[in-house]
Scaffold this motif. Structure first.
Motif, PDB file in Angstrom:
ATOM      1  N   ALA A  42      18.606   4.088  14.434  1.00 18.43           N
ATOM      2  CA  ALA A  42      17.179   4.070  14.069  1.00 18.43           C
ATOM      3  C   ALA A  42      17.004   4.487  12.613  1.00 18.43           C
ATOM      4  N   GLU A  43      17.775   5.480  12.193  1.00 12.38           N
ATOM      5  CA  GLU A  43      17.672   5.977  10.823  1.00 12.38           C
ATOM      6  C   GLU A  43      18.096   4.906   9.813  1.00 12.38           C
ATOM      7  N   THR A  44      19.162   4.165  10.141  1.00  9.72           N
ATOM      8  CA  THR A  44      19.596   3.082   9.255  1.00  9.72           C
ATOM      9  C   THR A  44      18.540   1.992   9.208  1.00  9.72           C
ATOM     10  N   HIS A  45      17.943   1.685  10.357  1.00 10.03           N
ATOM     11  CA  HIS A  45      16.850   0.711  10.430  1.00 10.03           C
ATOM     12  C   HIS A  45      15.716   1.126   9.486  1.00 10.03           C
ATOM     13  N   ILE A  46      15.327   2.393   9.541  1.00 15.59           N
ATOM     14  CA  ILE A  46      14.235   2.902   8.700  1.00 15.59           C
ATOM     15  C   ILE A  46      14.615   2.810   7.224  1.00 15.59           C
ATOM     16  N   MET A  47      15.850   3.175   6.905  1.00 14.97           N
ATOM     17  CA  MET A  47      16.287   3.123   5.515  1.00 14.97           C
ATOM     18  C   MET A  47      16.248   1.692   4.975  1.00 14.97           C
ATOM     19  N   GLU A  48      16.820   0.743   5.720  1.00 21.94           N
ATOM     20  CA  GLU A  48      16.844  -0.639   5.254  1.00 21.94           C
ATOM     21  C   GLU A  48      15.435  -1.220   5.177  1.00 21.94           C
ATOM     22  N   LEU A  49      14.587  -0.889   6.158  1.00 26.58           N
ATOM     23  CA  LEU A  49      13.203  -1.374   6.141  1.00 26.58           C
ATOM     24  C   LEU A  49      12.448  -0.793   4.953  1.00 26.58           C
TER      25      LEU A  49
ATOM     26  N   CYS B 201       0.849  -1.186   0.000  1.00 23.36           N
ATOM     27  CA  CYS B 201       0.000   0.000   0.000  1.00 23.36           C
ATOM     28  C   CYS B 201       0.890   1.243   0.000  1.00 23.36           C
ATOM     29  N   ASN B 202       0.270   2.410   0.064  1.00 29.09           N
ATOM     30  CA  ASN B 202       1.006   3.667   0.200  1.00 29.09           C
ATOM     31  C   ASN B 202       1.325   3.868   1.675  1.00 29.09           C
ATOM     32  N   LEU B 203       2.608   3.869   2.002  1.00 30.92           N
ATOM     33  CA  LEU B 203       3.063   3.849   3.391  1.00 30.92           C
ATOM     34  C   LEU B 203       3.879   5.099   3.699  1.00 30.92           C
ATOM     35  N   LEU B 204       3.527   5.782   4.775  1.00 36.01           N
ATOM     36  CA  LEU B 204       4.286   6.960   5.220  1.00 36.01           C
ATOM     37  C   LEU B 204       5.083   6.612   6.464  1.00 36.01           C
ATOM     38  N   MET B 205       6.411   6.752   6.379  1.00 40.91           N
ATOM     39  CA  MET B 205       7.290   6.632   7.538  1.00 40.91           C
ATOM     40  C   MET B 205       7.515   8.032   8.109  1.00 40.91           C
ATOM     41  N   ALA B 206       7.335   8.203   9.421  1.00 37.51           N
ATOM     42  CA  ALA B 206       7.566   9.497  10.069  1.00 37.51           C
ATOM     43  C   ALA B 206       8.680   9.345  11.096  1.00 37.51           C
ATOM     44  N   GLN B 207       9.725  10.181  10.966  1.00 35.95           N
ATOM     45  CA  GLN B 207      10.900  10.089  11.840  1.00 35.95           C
ATOM     46  C   GLN B 207      11.421  11.495  12.107  1.00 35.95           C
ATOM     47  N   MET B 208      12.146  11.688  13.226  1.00 37.34           N
ATOM     48  CA  MET B 208      12.659  13.008  13.578  1.00 37.34           C
ATOM     49  C   MET B 208      13.572  13.546  12.482  1.00 37.34           C
ATOM     50  N   SER B 209      14.564  12.739  12.084  1.00 35.98           N
ATOM     51  CA  SER B 209      15.463  13.129  10.993  1.00 35.98           C
ATOM     52  C   SER B 209      15.941  11.861  10.307  1.00 35.98           C
TER      53      SER B 209
ATOM     54  N   VAL C  91      10.331   8.862  -1.981  1.00 40.92           N
ATOM     55  CA  VAL C  91      10.054  10.300  -1.840  1.00 40.92           C
ATOM     56  C   VAL C  91      10.263  10.718  -0.393  1.00 40.92           C
ATOM     57  N   HIS C  92      10.950  11.851  -0.193  1.00 42.95           N
ATOM     58  CA  HIS C  92      11.161  12.394   1.148  1.00 42.95           C
ATOM     59  C   HIS C  92      10.586  13.799   1.245  1.00 42.95           C
TER      60      HIS C  92
ATOM     61  N   GLY D  91      15.000  15.760   7.502  1.00 45.20           N
ATOM     62  CA  GLY D  91      16.104  15.646   6.545  1.00 45.20           C
ATOM     63  C   GLY D  91      17.348  15.063   7.169  1.00 45.20           C
ATOM     64  N   GLY D  92      18.416  14.999   6.383  1.00 45.18           N
ATOM     65  CA  GLY D  92      19.679  14.464   6.877  1.00 45.18           C
ATOM     66  C   GLY D  92      20.465  13.742   5.803  1.00 45.18           C
ATOM     67  N   ALA D  93      21.555  13.139   6.224  1.00 45.54           N
ATOM     68  CA  ALA D  93      22.550  12.588   5.297  1.00 45.54           C
ATOM     69  C   ALA D  93      22.024  11.434   4.452  1.00 45.54           C
ATOM     70  N   PHE D  94      21.017  10.702   4.946  1.00 44.80           N
ATOM     71  CA  PHE D  94      20.510   9.553   4.204  1.00 44.80           C
ATOM     72  C   PHE D  94      19.508   9.929   3.109  1.00 44.80           C
ATOM     73  N   VAL D  95      19.057  11.169   3.082  1.00 45.33           N
ATOM     74  CA  VAL D  95      18.016  11.558   2.129  1.00 45.33           C
ATOM     75  C   VAL D  95      18.439  11.333   0.671  1.00 45.33           C
ATOM     76  N   PRO D  96      19.644  11.762   0.250  1.00 44.56           N
ATOM     77  CA  PRO D  96      20.031  11.518  -1.152  1.00 44.56           C
ATOM     78  C   PRO D  96      20.004  10.037  -1.532  1.00 44.56           C
ATOM     79  N   GLU D  97      20.438   9.170  -0.626  1.00 40.62           N
ATOM     80  CA  GLU D  97      20.442   7.730  -0.910  1.00 40.62           C
ATOM     81  C   GLU D  97      19.018   7.202  -1.062  1.00 40.62           C
ATOM     82  N   LEU D  98      18.110   7.670  -0.207  1.00 39.64           N
ATOM     83  CA  LEU D  98      16.709   7.259  -0.293  1.00 39.64           C
ATOM     84  C   LEU D  98      16.088   7.729  -1.604  1.00 39.64           C
ATOM     85  N   GLU D  99      16.331   8.988  -1.927  1.00 38.76           N
ATOM     86  CA  GLU D  99      15.745   9.550  -3.153  1.00 38.76           C
ATOM     87  C   GLU D  99      16.315   8.872  -4.397  1.00 38.76           C
ATOM     88  N   ALA D 100      17.595   8.501  -4.350  1.00 37.28           N
ATOM     89  CA  ALA D 100      18.196   7.791  -5.483  1.00 37.28           C
ATOM     90  C   ALA D 100      17.543   6.428  -5.695  1.00 37.28           C
TER      91      ALA D 100
END
Length: 376
Positions: free
Chosen positions: A20-27, A6-14, A57-58, A44-53
């Motif tokens: 935790a951020e790596t966990h979210i990215m891998e998941l 489905c369409n899933l929204l992940m919400a995180q501080m940064s 969507v961030h 935002g943060g350092a992982f955003v470019p990798e996610l967008e690549a």
């Protein structure tokens, strides 16, 4: 089992560098492969470019603090994102995102799941600034027990998961030549690597390693210490490291600042010191690991430490606190082993991750929680 993606929204501080951020990215990447359309809202943060690549969507939303104006802005932005992106399910990963997303989901009748990555302070009314959702994922058994005790969550509402490790990304075969050149690694060094967010709440072992290093150097003449990460005590640690380096007469302690290529630093290690996801990533790369952090010290990870390590999700919660002496002794314990014993420990570290900490298992656990709220 029927339809789920489905369409899933992940919400995180940064989405800065952290466990935790790596966990979210891998998941998120694993769920995307299963057919989910994953969208992330964070500051935002350092992982955003990798996610967008990767096609995720961030949206930059100020979910990183409890400043009233930011919380109100975040509430409005999340409602707009949910409407525009036709979100079917929201998954929040920290107290502030959980509290705000919970309000939005209640208002707009959206299924809502949270993940508890750590234990929170509950005093001064902070307990009431927490929403654990319709279904809660806990990253360890001790966090599950905490949720039941402190928040009276029903046991059947909690799914226990793991920090799934990408064993392609974290491997002893990853090339680290580029970082070796960048930071002037000695090719003949016994390299001790520590990776952590260097905030006051997490950096105790970084300070202890720097303090212990001169004594370690006496026993391991070719020792080199690499500390990877950034945070609010980064410059304080640099100052202490420079003082030790000056005494020793060379740059034996190296600080890299925050990095997204931490797998290269892991691959360069002869010994890793740290906790939680960073420790599991090192173990996936077949690196011997000393488990020590702000919440406790288990020492060199060996088969007899397995049960205790599993119970706290490799955070060492509830163990004796680390000291300069305990950290130094754990490093020397490994260094002084016979080569065959060292190799056995390395294989056991890898086996632990392969058997128990797969990304597939982490995604399965998330889907179990999603199915429970979507079926409702």
């Amino acid at each position: 089992m029927g339809k789920l993606p489905c369409n899933l929204l992940m919400a995180q501080m940064s989405m800065d560098i952290g466990g935790a951020e790596t966990h979210i990215m891998e998941l998120s990447l694993a769920l995307q492969q299963r057919g989910y359309r994953v969208i992330i809202a964070s500051n935002g943060g350092a992982f955003v470019p990798e996610l967008e690549a990767a096609g995720i969507v961030h949206y930059q939303v100020p979910l990183h603090n409890k400043k009233p104006s930011n919380m109100l802005k975040s509430y409005r932005m999340l409602r707009k994102i949910i409407k525009n992106e036709k979100i079917d399910l929201v998954h929040a990963h920290a107290r502030i995102p959980g509290f705000i997303a919970g309000k939005v989901c209640r208002k707009d009748k959206i299924p809502f799941v949270t993940t508890a990555h750590w234990v929170f302070e509950t005093g001064k009314g902070l307990k009431y600034l927490t929403n654990w959702g319709q279904e809660t994922i806990a990253v360890s058994e001790d966090i599950k027990s905490y949720l039941i005790k402190e928040y009276q969550l029903p046991e059947e509402q909690i799914v226990v998961t793991i920090n799934g490790i990408n064993t392609d990304r974290f491997s002893k075969n990853i090339s680290f030549g580029s970082v070796a050149v960048e930071f002037g690694f000695d090719k003949d060094a016994f390299r001790i690597v520590h990776i952590s967010r260097l905030d006051r709440s997490r950096a105790d072992v970084a300070f202890l390693l720097v303090e212990a290093f001169a004594e370690i150097k006496k026993e391991i003449p070719n020792a080199e210490l690499v500390i990877v990460g950034g945070g609010d005590v980064y410059h304080e640690i640099i100052a202490k490291a420079e003082a030790v380096n000056k005494t020793l007469g060379d740059q034996f302690i190296k600080l890299t600042g925050p990095r997204t290529d931490i797998n290269r630093f892991v691959a360069s290690a002869d010994l890793f010191v740290g906790v939680s996801r960073a420790a599991l990533e090192a173990m996936a790369a077949e690196k011997p690991t000393v488990l020590a952090g702000n919440e406790g010290d288990l020492g060199l990870y060996r088969s007899e430490k397995e049960e205790s390590a599993f119970g706290s999700n490799f955070t060492c919660r509830g163990e004796m606190m680390p000291t300069v002496e305990s950290v130094k002794n754990s490093i020397l314990e490994y260094y002084n082993l016979k080569k065959t014993e060292q190799e056995q420990i390395c294989r056991f570290c890898k086996k632990t991750v392969d058997r128990h900490y797969s990304v597939r298992r982490m995604a399965d656990d998330a889907e179990k929680a999603y199915r429970a709220v979507l079926d409702k």
